[in-house]
Design a protein around this motif. Structure first.
Motif, PDB file in Angstrom:
ATOM      1  N   HIS A   1       0.832  -1.203   0.000  1.00 64.71           N
ATOM      2  CA  HIS A   1       0.000   0.000   0.000  1.00 64.71           C
ATOM      3  C   HIS A   1       0.869   1.258   0.000  1.00 64.71           C
ATOM      4  O   HIS A   1       0.658   2.167  -0.811  1.00 64.71           O
ATOM      5  N   THR A   2       1.836   1.300   0.888  1.00 64.23           N
ATOM      6  CA  THR A   2       2.713   2.479   0.975  1.00 64.23           C
ATOM      7  C   THR A   2       3.494   2.656  -0.318  1.00 64.23           C
ATOM      8  O   THR A   2       3.586   3.765  -0.855  1.00 64.23           O
ATOM      9  N   TYR A   3       4.039   1.573  -0.826  1.00 65.29           N
ATOM     10  CA  TYR A   3       4.778   1.655  -2.087  1.00 65.29           C
ATOM     11  C   TYR A   3       3.873   2.174  -3.206  1.00 65.29           C
ATOM     12  O   TYR A   3       4.283   3.022  -4.000  1.00 65.29           O
ATOM     13  N   SER A   4       2.630   1.708  -3.253  1.00 62.21           N
ATOM     14  CA  SER A   4       1.696   2.157  -4.277  1.00 62.21           C
ATOM     15  C   SER A   4       1.440   3.660  -4.189  1.00 62.21           C
ATOM     16  O   SER A   4       1.265   4.331  -5.206  1.00 62.21           O
ATOM     17  N   GLN A   5       1.418   4.177  -2.957  1.00 60.38           N
ATOM     18  CA  GLN A   5       1.129   5.591  -2.739  1.00 60.38           C
ATOM     19  C   GLN A   5       2.320   6.492  -3.063  1.00 60.38           C
ATOM     20  O   GLN A   5       2.125   7.631  -3.489  1.00 60.38           O
ATOM     21  N   VAL A   6       3.542   6.020  -2.835  1.00 57.63           N
ATOM     22  CA  VAL A   6       4.711   6.902  -2.958  1.00 57.63           C
ATOM     23  C   VAL A   6       5.636   6.561  -4.120  1.00 57.63           C
ATOM     24  O   VAL A   6       6.605   7.278  -4.350  1.00 57.63           O
ATOM     25  N   ARG A   7       5.352   5.530  -4.878  1.00 56.36           N
ATOM     26  CA  ARG A   7       6.297   5.083  -5.899  1.00 56.36           C
ATOM     27  C   ARG A   7       6.665   6.172  -6.909  1.00 56.36           C
ATOM     28  O   ARG A   7       7.797   6.237  -7.360  1.00 56.36           O
ATOM     29  N   ASP A   8       5.726   7.033  -7.261  1.00 60.37           N
ATOM     30  CA  ASP A   8       6.021   8.088  -8.234  1.00 60.37           C
ATOM     31  C   ASP A   8       6.913   9.182  -7.653  1.00 60.37           C
ATOM     32  O   ASP A   8       7.484   9.980  -8.397  1.00 60.37           O
ATOM     33  N   ARG A   9       7.020   9.218  -6.339  1.00 56.66           N
ATOM     34  CA  ARG A   9       7.859  10.233  -5.686  1.00 56.66           C
ATOM     35  C   ARG A   9       9.232   9.701  -5.288  1.00 56.66           C
ATOM     36  O   ARG A   9      10.043  10.452  -4.776  1.00 56.66           O
ATOM     37  N   LEU A  10       9.458   8.415  -5.515  1.00 53.67           N
ATOM     38  CA  LEU A  10      10.743   7.831  -5.144  1.00 53.67           C
ATOM     39  C   LEU A  10      11.812   8.225  -6.157  1.00 53.67           C
ATOM     40  O   LEU A  10      11.556   8.193  -7.368  1.00 53.67           O
ATOM     41  N   PRO A  11      13.004   8.585  -5.681  1.00 49.70           N
ATOM     42  CA  PRO A  11      14.052   8.972  -6.629  1.00 49.70           C
ATOM     43  C   PRO A  11      14.546   7.795  -7.476  1.00 49.70           C
ATOM     44  O   PRO A  11      15.021   7.992  -8.581  1.00 49.70           O
TER      45      PRO A  11
ATOM     46  N   ARG B   1      12.839   4.744  -8.792  1.00 51.01           N
ATOM     47  CA  ARG B   1      11.633   3.937  -8.979  1.00 51.01           C
ATOM     48  C   ARG B   1      11.941   2.484  -9.326  1.00 51.01           C
ATOM     49  O   ARG B   1      11.173   1.602  -9.038  1.00 51.01           O
ATOM     50  N   ARG B   2      13.039   2.251  -9.954  1.00 51.53           N
ATOM     51  CA  ARG B   2      13.330   0.891 -10.408  1.00 51.53           C
ATOM     52  C   ARG B   2      13.959   0.020  -9.330  1.00 51.53           C
ATOM     53  O   ARG B   2      14.380  -1.077  -9.588  1.00 51.53           O
ATOM     54  N   ARG B   3      14.013   0.513  -8.122  1.00 51.33           N
ATOM     55  CA  ARG B   3      14.517  -0.320  -7.029  1.00 51.33           C
ATOM     56  C   ARG B   3      13.541  -1.437  -6.685  1.00 51.33           C
ATOM     57  O   ARG B   3      13.914  -2.409  -6.070  1.00 51.33           O
ATOM     58  N   PHE B   4      12.297  -1.257  -7.073  1.00 46.83           N
ATOM     59  CA  PHE B   4      11.268  -2.241  -6.778  1.00 46.83           C
ATOM     60  C   PHE B   4      10.555  -2.584  -8.072  1.00 46.83           C
ATOM     61  O   PHE B   4      10.467  -1.771  -8.972  1.00 46.83           O
ATOM     62  N   ALA B   5      10.043  -3.785  -8.141  1.00 50.91           N
ATOM     63  CA  ALA B   5       9.360  -4.223  -9.359  1.00 50.91           C
ATOM     64  C   ALA B   5       8.032  -4.879  -9.005  1.00 50.91           C
ATOM     65  O   ALA B   5       7.775  -6.007  -9.379  1.00 50.91           O
ATOM     66  N   VAL B   6       7.207  -4.172  -8.265  1.00 47.91           N
ATOM     67  CA  VAL B   6       5.898  -4.711  -7.893  1.00 47.91           C
ATOM     68  C   VAL B   6       4.966  -4.476  -9.072  1.00 47.91           C
ATOM     69  O   VAL B   6       4.726  -3.338  -9.465  1.00 47.91           O
ATOM     70  N   PRO B   7       4.450  -5.551  -9.668  1.00 48.15           N
ATOM     71  CA  PRO B   7       3.582  -5.391 -10.842  1.00 48.15           C
ATOM     72  C   PRO B   7       2.355  -4.530 -10.547  1.00 48.15           C
ATOM     73  O   PRO B   7       1.831  -4.526  -9.425  1.00 48.15           O
ATOM     74  N   GLY B   8       1.899  -3.825 -11.570  1.00 47.35           N
ATOM     75  CA  GLY B   8       0.741  -2.943 -11.423  1.00 47.35           C
ATOM     76  C   GLY B   8      -0.501  -3.656 -10.926  1.00 47.35           C
ATOM     77  O   GLY B   8      -1.241  -3.126 -10.095  1.00 47.35           O
ATOM     78  N   PHE B   9      -0.760  -4.879 -11.426  1.00 44.32           N
ATOM     79  CA  PHE B   9      -1.972  -5.587 -10.976  1.00 44.32           C
ATOM     80  C   PHE B   9      -1.891  -5.915  -9.488  1.00 44.32           C
ATOM     81  O   PHE B   9      -2.911  -5.936  -8.808  1.00 44.32           O
ATOM     82  N   VAL B  10      -0.687  -6.124  -8.955  1.00 47.31           N
ATOM     83  CA  VAL B  10      -0.549  -6.366  -7.513  1.00 47.31           C
ATOM     84  C   VAL B  10      -0.840  -5.077  -6.755  1.00 47.31           C
ATOM     85  O   VAL B  10      -1.581  -5.082  -5.768  1.00 47.31           O
ATOM     86  N   ARG B  11      -0.290  -3.969  -7.234  1.00 50.45           N
ATOM     87  CA  ARG B  11      -0.546  -2.677  -6.571  1.00 50.45           C
ATOM     88  C   ARG B  11      -2.028  -2.331  -6.601  1.00 50.45           C
ATOM     89  O   ARG B  11      -2.584  -1.876  -5.612  1.00 50.45           O
ATOM     90  N   ARG B  12      -2.677  -2.558  -7.736  1.00 53.93           N
ATOM     91  CA  ARG B  12      -4.101  -2.204  -7.874  1.00 53.93           C
ATOM     92  C   ARG B  12      -5.019  -3.124  -7.086  1.00 53.93           C
ATOM     93  O   ARG B  12      -6.004  -2.675  -6.503  1.00 53.93           O
ATOM     94  N   HIS B  13      -4.729  -4.409  -7.073  1.00 49.96           N
ATOM     95  CA  HIS B  13      -5.659  -5.379  -6.490  1.00 49.96           C
ATOM     96  C   HIS B  13      -5.276  -5.879  -5.104  1.00 49.96           C
ATOM     97  O   HIS B  13      -6.061  -6.588  -4.478  1.00 49.96           O
ATOM     98  N   ALA B  14      -4.098  -5.521  -4.607  1.00 51.87           N
ATOM     99  CA  ALA B  14      -3.693  -6.010  -3.287  1.00 51.87           C
ATOM    100  C   ALA B  14      -2.972  -4.939  -2.476  1.00 51.87           C
ATOM    101  O   ALA B  14      -2.294  -5.251  -1.515  1.00 51.87           O
ATOM    102  N   GLY B  15      -3.135  -3.692  -2.873  1.00 51.06           N
ATOM    103  CA  GLY B  15      -2.442  -2.622  -2.178  1.00 51.06           C
ATOM    104  C   GLY B  15      -3.372  -1.572  -1.605  1.00 51.06           C
ATOM    105  O   GLY B  15      -3.018  -0.402  -1.524  1.00 51.06           O
TER     106      GLY B  15
END
Length: 131
Positions: free
Chosen positions: A32-42, A44-58
Motif C-alpha cells: 500500500h505504501t509503495y503504491s502511494q509513494v512510488r512516483d515520488r521515489l528517486p 523507482r526501479r529499485r522495486f518491481a511490484v507489478p501494477g496488478f498487484v498494486r491495484r488489487h492487493a495494495g
C-alpha cells in the motif's frame, strides 16, 4: 546444503515469530505504501511490484489482508518444506521450480538488496542435486 537449509529454516522461524508478518499486515502495508509513494521515489526501479498487484492487493481492505496473510503462510511453509524437498530425488525438480519462483517474487520486492542473495541461494540448489 546445510547453509541453505539453515537460511530457509531460520527465515521461517523469524517470520513465525513476527505477528505483523504472519497476519499479512506488514506485506499489505508495504505494498500500500509503495503504491502511494512510488512516483515520488528517486529510484523507482529499485522495486518491481507489478501494477496488478498494486491495484488489487495494495488497498488495505480486509480482502487484501486475507490475501497477504495467505501469501505469508505460503512463504513460511515453502521455507520449511523446500530443504527436505530438495533432498528427495522425486520432489527436487518441483522444489527447485518453487524456490526459483519464490526468490523471483522476493527479488521483485527489493531487487537491489536481494538479487545477490536470491542468485546464490538458487545457485546452491546444485549442491542438493549432488547429494
Amino acid at each position: 546444503m546445510l547453509i541453505t537449509t539453515d537460511i530457509y529454516w531460520n527465515s521461517a522461524w523469524q517470520k513465525l515469530r513476527s505477528p505483523p508478518l504472519r497476519s499479512g499486515l506488514y506485506l499489505a502495508q508495504w505494498v500500500h505504501t509503495y503504491s502511494q509513494v512510488r512516483d515520488r521515489l528517486p529510484y523507482r526501479r529499485r522495486f518491481a511490484v507489478p501494477g496488478f498487484v498494486r491495484r488489487h492487493a495494495g488497498n488495505l481492505t480486509d480482502r487484501d489482508g486475507r490475501l497477504w496473510r495467505a501469501v505469508a503462510a505460503c512463504v513460511i511453509a515453502a521455507e520449511i518444506a523446500l530443504p527436505p524437498a530438495l533432498l528427495i530425488e522425486q520432489t527436487m525438480p518441483y522444489a527447485a521450480v518453487a524456490g526459483i519462483g519464490m526468490h523471483a517474487a522476493f527479488t521483485c520486492l527489493k531487487p537491489r538488496q536481494l538479487i545477490t542473495f536470491s542468485g546464490l541461494t538458487v545457485g546452491a540448489y546444485i549442491a542438493f542435486t549432488a547429494a
